[in-house]
Write a protein that holds these residues in place. Structure first.
Motif, mmCIF file in Angstrom:
data_model
loop_
_atom_site.group_PDB
_atom_site.id
_atom_site.type_symbol
_atom_site.label_atom_id
_atom_site.label_comp_id
_atom_site.label_asym_id
_atom_site.label_seq_id
_atom_site.Cartn_x
_atom_site.Cartn_y
_atom_site.Cartn_z
ATOM 1 N N ASN A 17 11.920 -21.925 17.155
ATOM 2 C CA ASN A 17 13.290 -21.709 17.628
ATOM 3 C C ASN A 17 13.352 -21.544 19.148
ATOM 4 N N LEU A 18 12.322 -20.873 19.717
ATOM 5 C CA LEU A 18 12.334 -20.588 21.158
ATOM 6 C C LEU A 18 12.175 -21.845 21.991
ATOM 7 N N PHE A 19 11.319 -22.754 21.512
ATOM 8 C CA PHE A 19 10.984 -23.936 22.345
ATOM 9 C C PHE A 19 11.491 -25.248 21.774
ATOM 10 N N SER A 20 12.381 -25.154 20.870
ATOM 11 C CA SER A 20 12.869 -26.393 20.255
ATOM 12 C C SER A 20 13.607 -27.276 21.270
ATOM 13 N N GLN A 21 14.209 -26.644 22.281
ATOM 14 C CA GLN A 21 14.978 -27.379 23.282
ATOM 15 C C GLN A 21 14.191 -27.632 24.567
ATOM 16 N N SER A 22 12.881 -27.430 24.546
ATOM 17 C CA SER A 22 12.090 -27.559 25.775
ATOM 18 C C SER A 22 12.159 -28.983 26.344
ATOM 19 N N LYS A 23 12.292 -29.050 27.670
ATOM 20 C CA LYS A 23 12.364 -30.350 28.348
ATOM 21 C C LYS A 23 11.104 -30.633 29.146
ATOM 22 N N GLN A 56 0.513 -23.720 23.826
ATOM 23 C CA GLN A 56 0.783 -24.138 25.212
ATOM 24 C C GLN A 56 2.102 -23.582 25.730
ATOM 25 N N LYS A 57 3.086 -23.534 24.821
ATOM 26 C CA LYS A 57 4.389 -23.004 25.239
ATOM 27 C C LYS A 57 4.345 -21.499 25.456
ATOM 28 N N LEU A 58 3.582 -20.812 24.652
ATOM 29 C CA LEU A 58 3.414 -19.376 24.871
ATOM 30 C C LEU A 58 2.673 -19.113 26.180
ATOM 31 N N LEU A 59 1.673 -19.953 26.478
ATOM 32 C CA LEU A 59 0.938 -19.810 27.739
ATOM 33 C C LEU A 59 1.831 -20.131 28.933
ATOM 34 N N TYR A 60 2.707 -21.130 28.750
ATOM 35 C CA TYR A 60 3.607 -21.514 29.842
ATOM 36 C C TYR A 60 4.481 -20.343 30.267
ATOM 37 N N VAL A 61 4.928 -19.573 29.280
ATOM 38 C CA VAL A 61 5.754 -18.407 29.608
ATOM 39 C C VAL A 61 4.989 -17.443 30.492
ATOM 40 N N LYS A 62 3.724 -17.274 30.184
ATOM 41 C CA LYS A 62 2.889 -16.373 30.991
ATOM 42 C C LYS A 62 2.563 -16.965 32.381
ATOM 43 N N LEU A 663 -4.697 -15.838 21.433
ATOM 44 C CA LEU A 663 -3.793 -16.709 20.678
ATOM 45 C C LEU A 663 -4.570 -17.686 19.803
ATOM 46 N N ARG A 664 -5.619 -18.257 20.377
ATOM 47 C CA ARG A 664 -6.375 -19.251 19.612
ATOM 48 C C ARG A 664 -7.077 -18.614 18.420
ATOM 49 N N LYS A 665 -7.494 -17.375 18.569
ATOM 50 C CA LYS A 665 -8.095 -16.679 17.418
ATOM 51 C C LYS A 665 -7.066 -16.490 16.306
ATOM 52 N N LYS A 666 -5.871 -16.004 16.716
ATOM 53 C CA LYS A 666 -4.841 -15.739 15.707
ATOM 54 C C LYS A 666 -4.358 -17.018 15.052
ATOM 55 N N TYR A 667 -4.124 -18.077 15.900
ATOM 56 C CA TYR A 667 -3.644 -19.326 15.322
ATOM 57 C C TYR A 667 -4.749 -20.033 14.530
ATOM 58 N N GLY A 668 -5.995 -19.716 14.891
ATOM 59 C CA GLY A 668 -7.100 -20.257 14.086
ATOM 60 C C GLY A 668 -7.073 -19.693 12.682
ATOM 61 N N LYS A 669 -6.829 -18.389 12.594
ATOM 62 C CA LYS A 669 -6.719 -17.756 11.262
ATOM 63 C C LYS A 669 -5.504 -18.319 10.513
ATOM 64 N N LEU A 670 -4.395 -18.527 11.254
ATOM 65 C CA LEU A 670 -3.210 -19.079 10.643
ATOM 66 C C LEU A 670 -3.489 -20.475 10.107
ATOM 67 N N ASN A 671 -4.182 -21.294 10.930
ATOM 68 C CA ASN A 671 -4.528 -22.640 10.482
ATOM 69 C C ASN A 671 -5.349 -22.599 9.201
ATOM 70 N N GLN A 672 -6.283 -21.651 9.167
ATOM 71 C CA GLN A 672 -7.132 -21.507 7.992
ATOM 72 C C GLN A 672 -6.299 -21.147 6.765
ATOM 73 N N ALA A 673 -5.358 -20.189 6.949
ATOM 74 C CA ALA A 673 -4.505 -19.752 5.835
ATOM 75 C C ALA A 673 -3.623 -20.892 5.371
ATOM 76 N N LEU A 674 -3.083 -21.661 6.357
ATOM 77 C CA LEU A 674 -2.222 -22.779 5.994
ATOM 78 C C LEU A 674 -3.007 -23.853 5.249
ATOM 79 N N MET A 675 -4.230 -24.093 5.667
ATOM 80 C CA MET A 675 -5.052 -25.088 4.978
ATOM 81 C C MET A 675 -5.327 -24.666 3.525
#
Length: 692
Positions: A17-23, A56-62, A663-675
């Motif tokens: 929702n946050l980055f759906s409109q990113s240009k 990448q979008k979360l990193l961009y904010v930082k 982030l990569r650790k958390k999203y790695g776990k998420l990827n694993q759960a999604l798989m």
């Protein structure tokens, strides 16, 4: 497990929702990501989830505050580059100002002026004095130079071992025999620092060898000693035919123009107020001299001479008796009732003998003592003596001239050059009537600070001058005006009112400097000081006639009105200086000291310039450039801020890296759960299909 799954589902939905409109991602990059990145389906969600894109979008904010810090540092760097560039203009102005009053001052530069540089050049240093000189060049210094006969190129010459002398220098030569070209090479390599050896192909089959000394002057003659067969064979040398010349001058045929001289064959005695003339036709050659004996006989005391004056009592003295034939006439009272004036006494005449030449030249011989004298006639080489006059204008002495002769002094040489081109001789010239000899043509020891370069003989004196180098002074003033105007124009741009607050890194190059220091008191104060100094008045030797720059043709704006839209108004608004060159040159020529004093003057006599436009400009610039100046402090302060910003960026980048790892650790776990979830979904779907 359910809690973790729900947490990641929440994050993904929030991110979408946050980055759906990113240009910030192009269509091509989007397409590339679809083809290269893993996508996962979330139960209940139609769209697949790109986890890398979310990271990448979360990193961009930082990264946004990091980029902001970088841009702030960049602005400080741009500002420092502008300051340093401006500082270069200030330093240039300071340098040009100092050159008008320090040891480089053009007001002390001198130059030599010659009406005929083809005959004489004049060079002057700062030590020279402004003055005119009359110079007559009787003879320029030359080296010995002579040539061989025309020799067949293929002729074999005999070996020879000899020595070439150039003045006191010895040059040993060993020729092993060969053609004239091989002799040329041998001589050329013998001593190229002393001899200039050349070969000239005068015909298709013959050549001529030319030897020239590299030192001029009578003492630097070239002569040879040793086995000279090869030099005789090529016609470089020949047996000496010169004979000594010695001719006495007799007084048996003179013209008495005044007085009563006593004349014998070899001597003449001249009492007071006597002038005689001896006609003479004698050609003068090189190494000719004139010698004579000269005696001065002073008269006795004045009391031995009788004259008619009043006696001690003031009475007129009677005339003495005079006997005429056998009649005696006694003295009586003087007829005239006046006193006879004393006879004029002359005792400072020394130009006793003058040699007159057929071309109109004269050679005056002066004497103050008795003795035998010898005079060189070298400068009158190839001239002819027409007559000799002897005169005594003194009233207190008689002179005697005896044993006059003209003779030559020849060096005893068995062999002499067969084909001389030039003979070694000294430069002989007259400076304001004084004869001077030198062994070279570049003469720097006659006039202090002046070098004379003699290039040719003259028949009459040439007037040369040493004067101030007005051209260098003008160039220095123009350079100073240029440096001043560039500095003032730069300051005007930096301090002009400007409402544009656009950061420096976003500005166009032409707008980069506009008004960036419009509120900086130090820059505004410097501009005002520099603008005021050229308009001030300064003390000079000419009083009110010469006190301001406008009086020498330098101004900001001319007196009178002009259009506010004109270039002159724009220039005046910036404080730029203009110059009327015609007026400036006229004042410079007539009042050079005054012009210098307007730019730099020593008012307290301590030998240091303490007043003037250039001096005051240089002093005012001390606040802006150099150690402790506001520009130095400004640059240092900006560099400190740059370091702080760069340090902040470094620390923020470290935290960003740590955040990315997390982030990569958390999203790695998420990827694993999604798989795993996707796999279970597929298994359930397969089970339902099988049951059907």
């Amino acid at each position: 497990m359910k809690k973790e799954t729900l947490f990641f589902i929440f994050i993904m939905i929030f991110s979408v929702n946050l980055f759906s409109q990113s240009k910030y991602i192009s269509e091509k990059e989007e397409e590339k990501k679809k083809n290269t990145k893993p996508f996962f389906s979330l139960p209940g969600v139609k769209e697949k989830i790109d986890t890398e894109d979310i990271i990448q979008k979360l990193l961009y904010v930082k990264q946004i505050p990091i980029e902001q810090k970088k841009l702030e540092a960049e602005d400080y760097k741009i500002e420092n580059s502008i300051i340093k560039d401006f500082s270069g203009y200030l330093r240039n102005l300071d340098e040009k100002s100092r050159k008008l009053f320090d040891y480089q001052s053009p007001f002390r530069e001198m130059e030599g002026v010659s009406p005929n540089p083809d005959l004489i050049e004049v060079f002057a240093t700062r030590k020279a004095k402004k003055q005119d000189y009359n110079i007559k060049i009787n003879q320029i210094a030359r080296p010995d130079s002579f040539a061989s006969d025309s020799i067949p190129r293929n002729k074999v010459l005999p070996p020879s071992e000899f020595t070439v002398y150039l003045g006191k220098e010895k040059i040993p030569v060993i020729f092993k025999g060969g053609t004239i070209y091989q002799l040329y090479e041998t001589l050329k390599e013998a001593n190229p620092g002393l001899l200039d050896v050349r070969i000239i192909n005068d015909t298709p089959t013959t050549a001529i060898l030319v030897i020239t000394g590299k030192k001029t002057g009578k003492e630097n003659k070239i002569y040879f000693d040793g086995k000279l067969d090869v030099l005789l064979e090529i016609g470089m040398l020949t047996k000496s035919q010169e004979k000594k010349f010695d001719k006495p001058i007799y007084f048996d045929n003179v013209n008495v123009l005044s007085g009563s001289p006593v004349i014998t064959k070899t001597a003449v005695s001249l009492p007071e107020n006597t002038l005689i003339e001896k006609p003479l036709k004698e050609n003068i050659n090189e190494n000719y001299f004139l010698s004579l004996d000269f005696d001065i006989n002073y008269f006795g005391a004045e009391g031995e001479r009788k004259s008619y004056f009043t006696n001690e009592n003031g009475e007129l003295v009677l005339m003495e008796p005079v006997q005429i034939s056998n009649v005696v006439v006694s003295g009586g009272s003087l007829i005239l009732d006046i006193e006879e004036k004393p006879k004029e006494v002359i005792s400072n005449f020394i130009d006793y003998i003058v040699l007159h030449f057929t071309n109109g030249e004269k050679f005056t011989l002066q004497f103050q003592t008795n003795g035998n004298f010898k005079f060189s006639l070298e400068k009158f080489n190839k001239n002819q003596i027409e007559k000799i006059t002897i005169e005594n204008k003194n009233t207190d002495r008689e002179i005697k001239v005896a044993n006059v002769r003209i003779f030559s002094e020849l060096e005893e040489r068995k062999f002499t050059p067969k084909n001389p081109i030039t003979k070694a001789c000294d430069a002989i010239f007259e400076l304001d009537g004084v004869e001077i000899k030198r062994d070279k043509n570049n003469i720097d020891d006659v006039i202090d600070g002046v070098t004379l370069n003699l290039k040719g003989e003259t028949t009459s004196p040439i007037k040369v001058s040493v004067d101030y180098n007005y051209k260098k002074i003008e160039e220095a003033i123009l350079d100073w005006i240029d440096a001043y105007n560039k500095t003032m124009e730069y300051l005007y741009i930096l301090t002009e009112p400007n409402l544009d607050k656009t950061p420096l890194h976003e500005r166009k190059p032409e707008d980069l400097k506009k008004g960036i220091y419009q509120a900086e008191n130090s820059f505004i104060s410097l501009k005002n000081k520099l603008r005021q100094i050229p308009g001030n008045s300064y003390k000079t030797d000419y009083g009110r006639e010469l006190t301001v720059l406008e009086q020498i043709g330098i101004y900001t704006k001319r007196t009178g009105t002009f259009s506010a839209q004109s270039d002159e108004w724009t220039s005046a608004k910036m404080g730029l200086l203009q110059i009327d060159l015609e007026k400036f040159r006229g004042v410079l020529k007539t009042r050079l000291n005054g012009v210098e004093q307007i730019f730099a003057n020593d008012l307290d006599g301590d030998l240091f310039k303490d007043s003037g436009v250039a001096v005051n400009i240089s002093q005012s610039l001390k606040t802006a450039i150099g150690k402790g100046s506001f520009i130095e402090m400004k640059i240092a302060n900006n560099e400190r801020k740059i370091r702080e910003k760069e340090k902040d960026v470094e620390e923020m980048n470290k935290k960003l890296a740590e955040y990315e790892i997390e982030l990569r650790k958390k999203y790695g776990k998420l990827n694993q759960a999604l798989m795993e979830s996707e796999a279970k979904q597929k298994w359930l779907n397969n089970q339902f299909k099988n049951n059907d």
